[in-house]
Design a protein around this motif. Structure first.
Motif, short mmCIF file in Angstrom:
data_model
loop_
_atom_site.label_atom_id
_atom_site.label_comp_id
_atom_site.label_asym_id
_atom_site.label_seq_id
_atom_site.Cartn_x
_atom_site.Cartn_y
_atom_site.Cartn_z
N ILE A 75 -45.46 12.17 -38.63
CA ILE A 75 -44.62 13.27 -38.20
C ILE A 75 -44.35 14.16 -39.42
CG2 ILE A 75 -42.52 11.85 -38.37
CD1 ILE A 75 -41.39 13.60 -36.05
N ILE A 76 -44.79 15.41 -39.31
CA ILE A 76 -44.81 16.33 -40.46
C ILE A 76 -43.78 17.43 -40.23
CG2 ILE A 76 -46.26 17.93 -41.77
CD1 ILE A 76 -48.69 16.30 -40.56
N GLY A 77 -42.92 17.66 -41.21
CA GLY A 77 -41.91 18.70 -41.10
C GLY A 77 -40.95 18.61 -42.27
N TYR A 78 -39.93 19.46 -42.26
CA TYR A 78 -38.91 19.42 -43.31
C TYR A 78 -37.97 18.24 -43.05
CZ TYR A 78 -40.60 24.11 -44.28
OH TYR A 78 -41.41 25.19 -44.58
N HIS A 79 -37.71 17.49 -44.11
CA HIS A 79 -36.88 16.29 -43.99
C HIS A 79 -35.51 16.58 -44.60
CE1 HIS A 79 -36.74 11.60 -44.37
NE2 HIS A 79 -35.93 12.08 -43.45
N ASP A 80 -34.73 17.42 -43.91
CA ASP A 80 -33.45 17.88 -44.45
C ASP A 80 -32.26 17.06 -43.94
OD1 ASP A 80 -34.79 19.90 -45.79
OD2 ASP A 80 -34.55 21.33 -44.15
N SER A 81 -32.37 16.52 -42.73
CA SER A 81 -31.24 15.80 -42.15
C SER A 81 -31.70 14.47 -41.57
CB SER A 81 -30.56 16.64 -41.07
OG SER A 81 -31.47 17.05 -40.07
N GLU A 82 -30.75 13.68 -41.13
CA GLU A 82 -31.03 12.33 -40.63
C GLU A 82 -31.94 12.38 -39.40
OE1 GLU A 82 -28.52 8.54 -38.76
OE2 GLU A 82 -27.64 10.55 -38.89
N VAL A 83 -32.94 11.51 -39.38
CA VAL A 83 -33.82 11.42 -38.23
C VAL A 83 -33.30 10.33 -37.30
CG1 VAL A 83 -35.82 12.22 -39.53
CG2 VAL A 83 -35.37 9.75 -39.36
N HIS A 84 -33.90 10.24 -36.12
CA HIS A 84 -33.53 9.21 -35.15
C HIS A 84 -33.65 7.83 -35.81
CE1 HIS A 84 -33.63 6.65 -31.60
NE2 HIS A 84 -33.27 7.69 -30.86
N PRO A 85 -32.63 6.98 -35.68
CA PRO A 85 -32.65 5.68 -36.40
C PRO A 85 -33.83 4.79 -36.04
CG PRO A 85 -30.84 5.79 -34.79
CD PRO A 85 -31.39 7.17 -34.92
N ASP A 86 -34.37 4.92 -34.84
CA ASP A 86 -35.49 4.06 -34.44
C ASP A 86 -36.79 4.41 -35.17
OD1 ASP A 86 -33.82 2.77 -32.74
OD2 ASP A 86 -34.62 3.64 -30.89
N ILE A 87 -36.88 5.63 -35.69
CA ILE A 87 -38.13 6.05 -36.34
C ILE A 87 -38.43 5.20 -37.57
CG2 ILE A 87 -39.12 7.92 -37.74
CD1 ILE A 87 -38.32 9.86 -35.62
N SER A 88 -37.40 4.89 -38.33
CA SER A 88 -37.61 4.09 -39.54
C SER A 88 -37.96 2.64 -39.24
CB SER A 88 -36.36 4.14 -40.43
OG SER A 88 -35.23 3.66 -39.72
N SER A 89 -37.70 2.21 -38.01
CA SER A 89 -37.98 0.81 -37.66
C SER A 89 -39.41 0.60 -37.18
CB SER A 89 -37.00 0.33 -36.58
OG SER A 89 -37.21 1.02 -35.36
N TYR A 90 -40.16 1.68 -37.01
CA TYR A 90 -41.56 1.56 -36.55
C TYR A 90 -42.50 1.74 -37.74
CZ TYR A 90 -40.73 1.42 -31.52
OH TYR A 90 -40.35 1.02 -30.26
N PRO A 91 -43.24 0.69 -38.12
CA PRO A 91 -44.17 0.82 -39.26
C PRO A 91 -45.32 1.79 -38.96
CG PRO A 91 -44.46 -1.30 -38.14
CD PRO A 91 -43.24 -0.66 -37.55
N ASP A 92 -45.57 2.06 -37.69
CA ASP A 92 -46.67 2.97 -37.34
C ASP A 92 -46.23 4.43 -37.28
OD1 ASP A 92 -48.68 1.07 -37.19
OD2 ASP A 92 -48.22 0.55 -35.12
#
Length: 459
Positions: A75-92
């Motif tokens: 997922i490509i974009g500006y990383h300025d604020s908190e993302v959905h918490p589940d995203i960090s839990s998926y290694p893929d």
């Protein structure tokens, strides 16, 4: 003469050779090998957002659904604020941040903007090309959020051509209609923007869009031949109603924003309304301000007494400071005596709990195209929160059933009438809340799997 021809030929061949060697690597489909079937992802997808990933929930939901289905996602974009918490839990799922604009190019000076504006676009072009063509591995699919269309569609189309990647455009609105809000529909730049958007979108393999009305528009006006698949926004699983009054009260009292009216919250003499806004021209926030001023005026003379209002406004955007200055002046002038207005930027979980704890949601999205819909209303329904919203555009009935789960308005006067009618009549508000809770039963994966899941080969 011959030496000159040989020299020119040498330089041309050198340039052509360098160009060939510098071409992006192509996507190569994996062979069906039973020994490696369990270790390989079902598909690979790049999800591109030319904006803040954390403020692009639909694109985050796409990434999560693809990963749950067995795909691998960048997922490509500006990383300025908190993302959905589940995203960090998926290694893929990998986040590939776009570099922010150099601070040198940030200016509020209109004359300097004419110079720096094109330079910012050039910086975006270089950043997108580098990340899509070289920094990331080739993927089978590239899913692009539109708008913004400039320069996203041009770079995405070119990269997909060289990498043999299939382009899918996820239409949230149209770039040229948003530009028309500032410049007017007849402005040459708006016409150029429409031509650009219309021409480049034809390179896509398929199109997803947020409403049936938008799908019809794309087919009729853009004359697209590739599949156009309506994919309505639906609430994600973390948006849930709160049924326990004690839990709702405890959460509201824990918020710093409620401190000025904490005693009224405890006595149930204040109603919390929530509006999530991007503070942009396609959301006329003055509608709500005018309505709240009028509500405050009427509530001081009405019998029985209308409740106080705490309006919590979430979101970030360019017009925020302008409106907050106006609100401060109205408060100093005593025009908001029974209304408190505050802003908040909450975590994903707290935002969901706020919606579930509020009495009424307000949507000010006016739709530049008439065929898009505000995702915030979907989130409100997911939390069992009834909604009043600007309803004078074609696609509104695809989202809200008037009198069942919400109401539409077309002016600040109509909004005042609805606030008085609903906040002053708990039974009417309760009826809409039941309708909102019923609307929350159909979730994002229920909508996504048979449409986008099938398109990406995950079902």
């Amino acid at each position: 003469m011959i030496e000159t021809i040989i020299e020119i030929t040498f330089y041309i061949s050198t340039v052509v050779t360098l160009f060939i060697f510098m071409l992006p690597s192509q996507y190569v489909p994996k062979r069906n090998d039973n020994n490696n079937a369990s270790s390989e992802p079902k598909t690979t997808v790049q999800v591109l957002v030319l904006g803040d990933i954390g403020r692009s929930p639909r694109m985050q939901y796409h990434a999560l659904s693809i990963a749950r289905g067995g795909g691998k996602v960048d997922i490509i974009g500006y990383h300025d604020s908190e993302v959905h918490p589940d995203i960090s839990s998926y290694p893929d799922i990998s986040i590939v941040p776009l570099p922010p604009h150099p601070s040198l190019l940030q200016t509020s000076n209109k004359l300097l903007f004419l110079l720096f504006g094109p330079l910012k676009v050039l910086f975006q072009v270089i950043s997108l090309w580098w990340i899509l063509a070289y920094r990331t591995k080739p993927a089978k699919w590239l899913l692009v959020q539109n708008p913004p269309s400039i320069p996203t569609l041009a770079i995405a189309s070119l990269v997909c051509f060289f990498r043999q990647t299939k382009l899918v455009i996820d239409w949230h609105n149209f770039g040229y209609t948003i530009l028309a809000l500032k410049l007017g529909e007849s402005h040459p730049l708006v016409r150029i923007s429409k031509w650009y958007e219309t021409a480049l979108c034809r390179s896509a393999t398929a199109h997803l869009c947020v409403t049936q009305a938008m799908a019809s528009f794309l087919k009729k006006e853009f004359k697209l031949k590739s599949p156009i698949l309506p994919l309505h926004d639906r609430p994600a699983s973390h948006f849930q109603p709160i049924t326990e009054e004690r839990e709702r009260l405890e959460f509201l009292l824990s918020l710093p924003q409620t401190s000025p009216v904490r005693s009224l919250v405890k006595e149930d003499k204040v109603k919390v309304i929530v509006s999530s806004t991007s503070w942009t021209p396609d959301e006329d926030f003055s509608l709500l301000i005018d309505a709240l001023c009028r509500y405050s005026e009427i509530s001081n003379t009405s019998k029985p007494q209308l409740p106080h209002i705490l309006a919590i406004i979430t979101g970030k955007g360019p017009q925020r400071d302008m409106y907050m200055e106006r609100i401060s002046k109205l408060q100093r002038d005593g025009r908001l005596r029974k209304v408190a207005i505050c802003t908040a930027w909450l975590s994903t979980g707290d935002y969901a709990r706020l919606l579930a704890s509020a009495s009424l949601g307000v949507s000010l999205h006016t739709s530049s195209s008439g065929v898009d819909l505000p995702m915030k209303v979907v989130d409100m329904f997911g939390s069992g929160l009834p909604v009043v919203g600007w309803g004078r555009f074609e696609a509104w009935p695809e989202l809200v059933t008037d009198g069942v789960n919400g109401k539409g308005f077309g002016s600040s006067d109509e909004l005042v009438e609805q606030l008085i009618d609903l906040l002053g009549n708990p039974d009417k508000l309760g009826k809409l809340r039941v309708g909102a809770q019923e609307a929350s039963s159909y979730r994002w994966d229920d909508e996504w799997t048979p449409i986008a899941g099938k398109l990406f080969g995950l079902v």
